[in-house]
Scaffold this motif. Structure first.
Motif, mmCIF file in Angstrom:
data_model
loop_
_atom_site.group_PDB
_atom_site.id
_atom_site.type_symbol
_atom_site.label_atom_id
_atom_site.label_comp_id
_atom_site.label_asym_id
_atom_site.label_seq_id
_atom_site.Cartn_x
_atom_site.Cartn_y
_atom_site.Cartn_z
ATOM 1 N N PHE A 116 15.287 77.042 -11.108
ATOM 2 C CA PHE A 116 14.395 76.855 -9.953
ATOM 3 C C PHE A 116 15.080 77.396 -8.700
ATOM 4 N N GLN A 117 14.269 78.036 -7.827
ATOM 5 C CA GLN A 117 14.791 78.644 -6.604
ATOM 6 C C GLN A 117 14.288 77.876 -5.387
ATOM 7 N N LYS A 118 15.196 77.612 -4.461
ATOM 8 C CA LYS A 118 14.845 76.949 -3.220
ATOM 9 C C LYS A 118 14.172 77.956 -2.289
ATOM 10 N N PRO A 119 13.079 77.565 -1.639
ATOM 11 C CA PRO A 119 12.398 78.500 -0.735
ATOM 12 C C PRO A 119 13.310 78.947 0.403
ATOM 13 N N THR A 168 9.811 70.853 -3.815
ATOM 14 C CA THR A 168 9.049 72.083 -4.028
ATOM 15 C C THR A 168 10.007 73.243 -4.226
ATOM 16 N N MET A 169 10.056 73.756 -5.443
ATOM 17 C CA MET A 169 10.889 74.909 -5.751
ATOM 18 C C MET A 169 10.115 75.836 -6.683
ATOM 19 N N ARG A 170 10.489 77.091 -6.675
ATOM 20 C CA ARG A 170 9.813 78.089 -7.504
ATOM 21 C C ARG A 170 10.577 78.270 -8.808
ATOM 22 N N GLN A 171 9.881 78.105 -9.927
ATOM 23 C CA GLN A 171 10.532 78.315 -11.217
ATOM 24 C C GLN A 171 10.594 79.812 -11.492
ATOM 25 N N VAL A 172 11.818 80.319 -11.773
ATOM 26 C CA VAL A 172 12.008 81.742 -11.976
ATOM 27 C C VAL A 172 12.377 82.079 -13.420
ATOM 28 N N TYR A 214 19.727 78.522 -6.177
ATOM 29 C CA TYR A 214 19.105 78.154 -7.449
ATOM 30 C C TYR A 214 19.667 76.837 -7.984
#
Length: 294
Positions: free
Chosen positions: A291-294, A282-286, A267
């Motif tokens: 943000f989380q790395k794939p 490109t990371m996912r916002q949690v 993260y």
């Protein structure tokens, strides 16, 4: 007029006459921007002058004009560079600043990270405070994680704090803070993790307990460097309220380099006023600014 008043008036008049020329301010601003990425617009000129006057006094120079000549007309910059950077960089920090991030870390991120590594016995979580200033953020993290270890007994942790300023890193290593700075630390954590002097001085201070100090290391890092000499399996990186001082291009470069040091599923936590919108990462916002790395 009494002598003491005349001396005070003389000091005020000296400051009123002591300013950086526009040319010298621009040279200093360009130097700082190029070396550490921090932008110094003209509106910051008076603030920078105030900070640099301390260096003028330390060097025994006559004023800011002489200081500029020392920097740019000889080889003074070679010796003065770290002091200049220390003087002009902003080091605002607090214990438990933006506390919701520490709640997210404790309640969501650590359990998720441990689930990803459930096949390991006592996995080591690596946490990086990438703009640690005087260490308040790093030791806040240590307090939160130490409490969690005491509850779960199923992981270990290590914390790295980095900063461009050598003076704040020295304070982080000493781990001594004025009592008013630790006011945001919850009372139970203050009791467990802070030591008070037996004979407090004029300004009472506390020190982080050695059990936590052993788990936190500090190192100098310029975020503008092309690469960072640290591990590439970090679990969580905190970089809060720093990118706002960089331009968009430098923000993206720093984020890209930091994300390279995260393990898959790790993260990156930014300040609430910051965003990854517009970056190529490109990371996912949690969670907000998490943000989380794939």
């Amino acid at each position: 007029m009494p002598q003491s008043i005349r001396q005070a008036v003389a000091r005020v008049e000296a400051v009123d006459d002591d300013h950086l020329s526009l040319r010298d301010f621009k040279r200093i601003a360009d130097l700082i921007g190029g070396e550490v990425g921090i932008k110094l617009p003209p509106a910051k000129r008076l603030m920078i002058e105030g900070r640099l006057r301390k260096r003028v006094r330390a060097l025994g120079l006559s004023g800011l004009e002489a200081y500029s000549a020392y920097l740019f007309q000889g080889d003074g910059l070679r010796a003065e560079r770290p002091h200049l950077i220390n003087a002009v960089t902003t080091n605002k920090t607090d214990f438990f600043r933006e506390p919701e991030h520490f709640e997210v870390l404790e309640q969501r991120l650590v359990p998720a990270l441990l689930e990803l590594r459930r096949s390991e016995r006592q996995p080591l979580l690596k946490i990086w405070s990438a703009a640690s200033s005087t260490g308040a953020e790093a030791y806040t993290l240590a307090m939160v994680l130490a409490d969690l270890v005491a509850q779960r007994h199923d992981f270990r942790f290590a914390i790295l704090g980095t900063d461009i300023s050598t003076s704040v890193l020295e304070q982080g290593e000493r781990a001594v803070y004025p009592t008013e700075l630790v006011a945001p630390v919850p009372p139970a954590k203050q009791q467990r993790y802070l030591m008070h002097a037996r004979k407090p001085g004029a300004r009472p201070e506390v020190r982080i307990v050695p059990e936590l100090r052993r788990l936190v290391q500090f190192a100098r890092l310029n975020l503008m460097d092309a690469s960072y000499p640290f591990d590439r399996d970090v679990d969580v990186i905190f970089l809060r309220n720093v990118l706002i001082y960089f331009d968009k291009a430098d923000q993206e470069k720093v984020i890209i380099r930091l994300v390279e040091h995260l393990r898959p599923g790790g993260y990156l936590i930014l300040g609430h006023s910051e965003s990854m919108i517009g970056t190529a990462v490109t990371m996912r916002q949690v969670a907000p600014a998490v943000f989380q790395k794939p």
